[in-house]
Scaffold this active site. Sequence first.
Site, mmCIF file in Angstrom:
data_model
loop_
_atom_site.group_PDB
_atom_site.id
_atom_site.type_symbol
_atom_site.label_atom_id
_atom_site.label_comp_id
_atom_site.label_asym_id
_atom_site.label_seq_id
_atom_site.Cartn_x
_atom_site.Cartn_y
_atom_site.Cartn_z
ATOM 1 N N HIS A 380 0.806 -1.226 0.000
ATOM 2 C CA HIS A 380 0.000 0.000 0.000
ATOM 3 C C HIS A 380 0.835 1.269 0.000
ATOM 4 O O HIS A 380 2.042 1.266 0.272
ATOM 5 C CB HIS A 380 -0.950 0.001 1.210
ATOM 6 C CG HIS A 380 -0.250 -0.019 2.536
ATOM 7 N ND1 HIS A 380 0.153 1.124 3.190
ATOM 8 C CD2 HIS A 380 0.093 -1.049 3.353
ATOM 9 C CE1 HIS A 380 0.723 0.805 4.341
ATOM 10 N NE2 HIS A 380 0.694 -0.509 4.473
ATOM 11 N N CYS A 399 3.087 -5.150 7.004
ATOM 12 C CA CYS A 399 2.638 -4.781 5.665
ATOM 13 C C CYS A 399 3.756 -4.053 4.923
ATOM 14 O O CYS A 399 4.745 -3.624 5.522
ATOM 15 C CB CYS A 399 1.390 -3.911 5.743
ATOM 16 S SG CYS A 399 -0.107 -4.830 6.156
#
Length: 486
Positions: A380, A399
């Site tokens: 992301h 992440c």
Amino acid sequence: MKTRSLQYLLSFGVVILSVCNLQNCNAQTRFVQKTGALAPDTGLSPEIRKQVGGGRLDVQLYYPKSVQRFYQQNRFKPAWIKPQSGTGPAWQTMLMLDCVLQFGLSHADYHPQELQYSRLHDILDIPGKVKPDLQARFDIMLTDAAITFMNYLHYGKLNPEFSASRIDKGIDMEFEAVSYLSTVLKGKDVMAAMANVQPKAKEYKAMQYQMHLMEGLYQGDCYEIPQEKVRKVAINMERLRWANTGDSVYVQINIPSCSLKLSFPDSTYQFKVIVGKPENPTPTLLSKITYFTTAPEWKIPARIFKYEVLPKALADNVYLENSHFAIYDQKGNYVEPLKANLANVKRNPDSYYARQSAGCDNALGLLVFRFPNIYDIYLHDTPEQSLFKKAERALSHGCIRVEQAERLATLLLKHDGSAAKITALHNGMTKYIRQDIYLKKPVAIKITYLTCEIKEGEYITYNDIYNLDQSLEMALYGVDQPLSMR
């Protein structure tokens, strides 16, 4: 000085290997020069059937079910013990097994005590010298060694997803060594066909060529090559085999180098990324990017909610509002952030969760790339763009944050033939409009852990941030102390 005794062309089409600094090279060359005096009908089928089906072998096979399938499919006929010239399949395969160091593998995994050149010479060139049961045994062991070699080249020896037992079953495998070996034995160039099962990725080819230089040419010319370097390349070749998807278009995130590579057949694009801290490591995995989400809402992982968000909310009554967080119970009911309510949440935090709404300071940034995985991690965007200026970027909770996320998505859309969606992508990001943008064809994503690479012939190392090299080296080489610790 050891002598290089054979040349063969790797299936890559560009790398000619001067193969193998062979032990006892002169004697072995004499054996290879023989033309094979074995009678056409060896009568070994009953003996092979007995040993494969009856469990008479006292040496363990690495892929017993595969070996059994191979002989069953071939009516228990010998695969190797048959009349042949000095360049026949048995000799080629024996020579290939002598070259395993040049593929980052170990001789010990291919029955070296059983598969002796002298024994093959006696079987093929001196009829009657070796008993049928021992001839059958040799044939079976060479079959197991060939299957093992190809499986290790294709999947790796210690693949965490494809274990030896799973591969041995041969069910739903994109590469199945038994049927491939049957095809290989019908051709003339057995060695090139075996080498062809390796990954075709550019980074793997570069490492394989480097390993050939170190364990082939350099060793043969008496160069001193540090074994630490040899093993470093070998364990990273092993990791690349685990990531062998066969895709020509893919996104590869390498954790130690904190980098992302978008690879097309004719071009490559590089991006910086932020990966997980050692206490929150990013996992290695293979998946496919299926769609992007602009202006995403983030459901906060339970651990972060319990140990970071909730304590801050209790200490600061405007923390949730300023961070665009909202708390809900498991039925989806909003929990008003009053002190009494937060105290109740603290007593039983597992019954609640938090979400962060879209916006310029959303933890997922303005774009998230979606790919299915059991770890619930994302690739992301991030509002903290300044972090990409840091040299060490193991900073996240697991992440992966990517710099220039919109550029990455745009490149993927253009390749997908979906350039018409680029305007919607841009508007969604700049105007905070949540929307899902799907790819027509999902793109492979590989999250790897490579602590070295070969770039334009240069050997480059990266920090082993999760300290994984030592354990893999010990497992791959069967030692209890890695060279790096000596």
